[in-house]
Write an enzyme that holds these catalytic residues in place. Structure first.
Site, PDB file in Angstrom:
ATOM      1  N   HIS A 232       8.855  12.333  -6.095  1.00 19.29           N
ATOM      2  CA  HIS A 232       8.561  12.366  -4.646  1.00 19.29           C
ATOM      3  C   HIS A 232       9.764  12.733  -3.761  1.00 19.29           C
ATOM      4  O   HIS A 232      10.216  11.953  -2.935  1.00 19.29           O
ATOM      5  CB  HIS A 232       7.963  11.036  -4.197  1.00 19.29           C
ATOM      6  CG  HIS A 232       8.623   9.787  -4.704  1.00 19.29           C
ATOM      7  ND1 HIS A 232       9.986   9.592  -4.738  1.00 19.29           N
ATOM      8  CD2 HIS A 232       8.067   8.641  -5.205  1.00 19.29           C
ATOM      9  CE1 HIS A 232      10.256   8.393  -5.219  1.00 19.29           C
ATOM     10  NE2 HIS A 232       9.095   7.805  -5.522  1.00 19.29           N
ATOM     11  N   ASP A 308       1.668  10.357  -5.773  1.00 13.99           N
ATOM     12  CA  ASP A 308       2.218   9.001  -5.655  1.00 13.99           C
ATOM     13  C   ASP A 308       1.143   8.062  -5.121  1.00 13.99           C
ATOM     14  O   ASP A 308       1.391   7.215  -4.256  1.00 13.99           O
ATOM     15  CB  ASP A 308       3.464   8.977  -4.761  1.00 13.99           C
ATOM     16  CG  ASP A 308       4.233   7.657  -4.837  1.00 13.99           C
ATOM     17  OD1 ASP A 308       3.927   6.846  -5.722  1.00 13.99           O
ATOM     18  OD2 ASP A 308       5.133   7.447  -4.003  1.00 13.99           O
ATOM     19  N   HIS A 312      -3.137  -0.290  -1.974  1.00 19.25           N
ATOM     20  CA  HIS A 312      -2.865  -1.681  -1.614  1.00 19.25           C
ATOM     21  C   HIS A 312      -4.124  -2.280  -0.995  1.00 19.25           C
ATOM     22  O   HIS A 312      -5.044  -1.561  -0.589  1.00 19.25           O
ATOM     23  CB  HIS A 312      -1.710  -1.774  -0.619  1.00 19.25           C
ATOM     24  CG  HIS A 312      -0.394  -1.345  -1.169  1.00 19.25           C
ATOM     25  ND1 HIS A 312       0.287  -2.078  -2.112  1.00 19.25           N
ATOM     26  CD2 HIS A 312       0.370  -0.248  -0.925  1.00 19.25           C
ATOM     27  CE1 HIS A 312       1.414  -1.452  -2.426  1.00 19.25           C
ATOM     28  NE2 HIS A 312       1.486  -0.338  -1.727  1.00 19.25           N
ATOM     29  N   PHE A 326       5.040  -0.628   0.832  1.00 19.65           N
ATOM     30  CA  PHE A 326       5.077   0.828   0.924  1.00 19.65           C
ATOM     31  C   PHE A 326       3.901   1.438   0.169  1.00 19.65           C
ATOM     32  O   PHE A 326       3.479   0.914  -0.857  1.00 19.65           O
ATOM     33  CB  PHE A 326       6.366   1.365   0.285  1.00 19.65           C
ATOM     34  CG  PHE A 326       7.640   1.009   0.996  1.00 19.65           C
ATOM     35  CD1 PHE A 326       8.027   1.686   2.140  1.00 19.65           C
ATOM     36  CD2 PHE A 326       8.466   0.009   0.502  1.00 19.65           C
ATOM     37  CE1 PHE A 326       9.226   1.389   2.777  1.00 19.65           C
ATOM     38  CE2 PHE A 326       9.670  -0.288   1.118  1.00 19.65           C
ATOM     39  CZ  PHE A 326      10.050   0.397   2.269  1.00 19.65           C
ATOM     40  N   GLY A 327       3.404   2.586   0.649  1.00 18.36           N
ATOM     41  CA  GLY A 327       2.489   3.359  -0.190  1.00 18.36           C
ATOM     42  C   GLY A 327       1.235   3.855   0.484  1.00 18.36           C
ATOM     43  O   GLY A 327       0.671   3.197   1.360  1.00 18.36           O
TER      44      GLY A 327
END
Length: 428
Positions: A232, A308, A312, A326-327
């Protein structure tokens, strides 16, 4: 009985032309590609003019199992992948427990065989528990089927530890896949360090935290001869470093996400840092960084697209920007998103985009697939380039709904996905 695909248009990856072709699949391989194939005795799928592409390969996903099944499972994550046109994904080891033993590698394969809707290739961790203190048994991980080694989610901070890992990896011919982040520089940052972070009063992560680790690992890869794959990539300086490494003839490859190609920190500024669905690591950076990533994709510095995919729970993403995880999710709409934003707007050709999604990952990691050819593995997807639909988290197969692209209307959705001769997704 074979599987016959009729009334489709096959993308010629060399010319970029769409050619009327029928495809006969027998078992897990493509038996015939022709203008006309005899229908007798086969299960027929009318593609209604859909475009036939090689199944996409995503070398960076988080399936969360074992340990975080509330976020995602191998079953739900691979269903989401199939809906997105993917036939192969590589899952990261930062589960609980961490995938750092041969038994845990085999666990992923076993669950996938029972519940998976695409091929899943597990990564093994570089260090035990991803703690950076002790090397895993890299040889045993490779023998168990690890597609590469990585401590994704955290960077290996010790140069000596990374050097030893690369020495073993080079001997075993296994890629070293890096999450590039200097923790001393990143500290407790939650977004890109710069004007916007200062205005919002949020701790920042400088691009330097990424690029200094890439520089270190390029030098280690040159010394050891290891294949280094950079996850990434997001920073202009990082792109330049990879370009330099390639010019030196080093075995260095990299990936970029759709969100780092399309978004910047400005969307965080627009919401005054109030929406954690804009929070990702590496963070959304500046327009100059975005342009550098795009240019790297176009000139071949960046080898492939990886999502990626990081699901969540809704509760987690409702926390404050500073404390939420994060994400982003993205595997179900990555191709339509980039087809609409890059191909339709004339930035890149369809064949070049498909190579970044399928052909190049297969070549870099030496995997079957990546192209549609007689005698080849029957991994493919059929897309509708005309129908426009909104990105709707309520329709996701993934458990994760966390994305900044909600409501965006895009074209290029998959209507049929076939993994090793098995239909894994089909629109109603």
């Amino acid at each position: 009985m074979g599987l016959l695909l009729k009334n489709g248009r096959l993308l010629n990856l060399e010319t970029g032309e769409l050619e009327a072709r029928e495809i006969l699949i027998e078992g897990d391989h493509i038996a015939e590609i022709a203008e006309l194939v005899e229908e007798s005795g086969h299960e027929v799928h009318d593609l209604n003019g859909g475009v036939i592409l090689p199944g996409y390969i995503d070398m960076h996903v988080h399936l969360r199992q074992p340990g975080f099944e509330a976020k995602e499972t191998i079953e739900t994550g691979t269903k989401a992948a199939a809906r997105g046109g993917y036939t192969t994904v590589a899952c990261m080891p930062n589960t609980r427990p961490v995938i750092d033993t041969p038994e845990r590698i085999r666990y992923v394969y076993d669950v996938t065989e029972k519940e998976g809707s695409c091929t899943v290739l597990p990564y093994g961790a570089i260090t035990v528990g991803e703690l950076g203190e002790e090397l895993t048994d890299i040889i045993a991980l490779r023998e168990a089927g690890a597609v590469g080694i990585t401590d994704d989610g955290v960077g290996v901070q010790s140069s000596a530890m990374m050097r030893r890992a690369m020495e073993v990896a080079a001997c075993q011919d296994i890629p070293v896949v890096i999450h590039s982040e200097d923790e001393d520089l990143a500290k407790d940052g939650c977004m890109n360090e710069g004007v916007v972070s200062k205005r919002l009063g949020l701790p920042g992560i400088p691009g330097l935290a990424e690029s200094v680790m890439i520089a270190r690992d390029i030098m280690l890869a040159e010394e050891t001869g290891a294949h280094l794959h950079v996850c990434h990539i997001s920073d202009a300086g990082s792109v330049e470093l990879v370009r330099w490494a390639k010019q030196r003839g080093l075995k260095v490859t990299t990936e970029v996400t759709p969100h780092h190609l399309l978004l910047t920190e400005s969307i965080i500024d627009e919401t005054d840092g109030g929406d954690a669905n804009m929070k990702v690591n590496p963070p959304l950076r500046t327009e100059a960084d975005r342009q550098a990533c795009l240019q790297g994709l176009l000139d071949g510095t960046i080898d492939m697209i990886a999502t990626d995919h990081a699901p969540h729970t809704e509760e987690e993403k409702k926390r404050s920007f500073a404390t939420a995880p994060f994400g982003f999710t993205g595997i179900e709409f990555a191709f339509p998103l980039l087809y609409t934003e890059l191909v339709e707007k004339g930035t890149i050709g369809l064949a070049e985009l498909v190579k970044k999604f399928a052909t190049n990952p297969a070549q870099v990691f030496r995997l079957p697939g990546g192209k549609v050819e007689q005698g080849g593995i029957a991994d493919l997807t059929v897309v509708d380039l005309e129908t426009e639909q909104a990105i709707d988290p309520n329709a996701f197969f993934s458990k994760g709904k966390n994305t900044p692209f909600v409501g965006k209307r895009v074209k290029g959705w998959s209507t049929l996905t076939i993994n090793r001769g098995r239909v894994t997704y089909k629109t109603e």
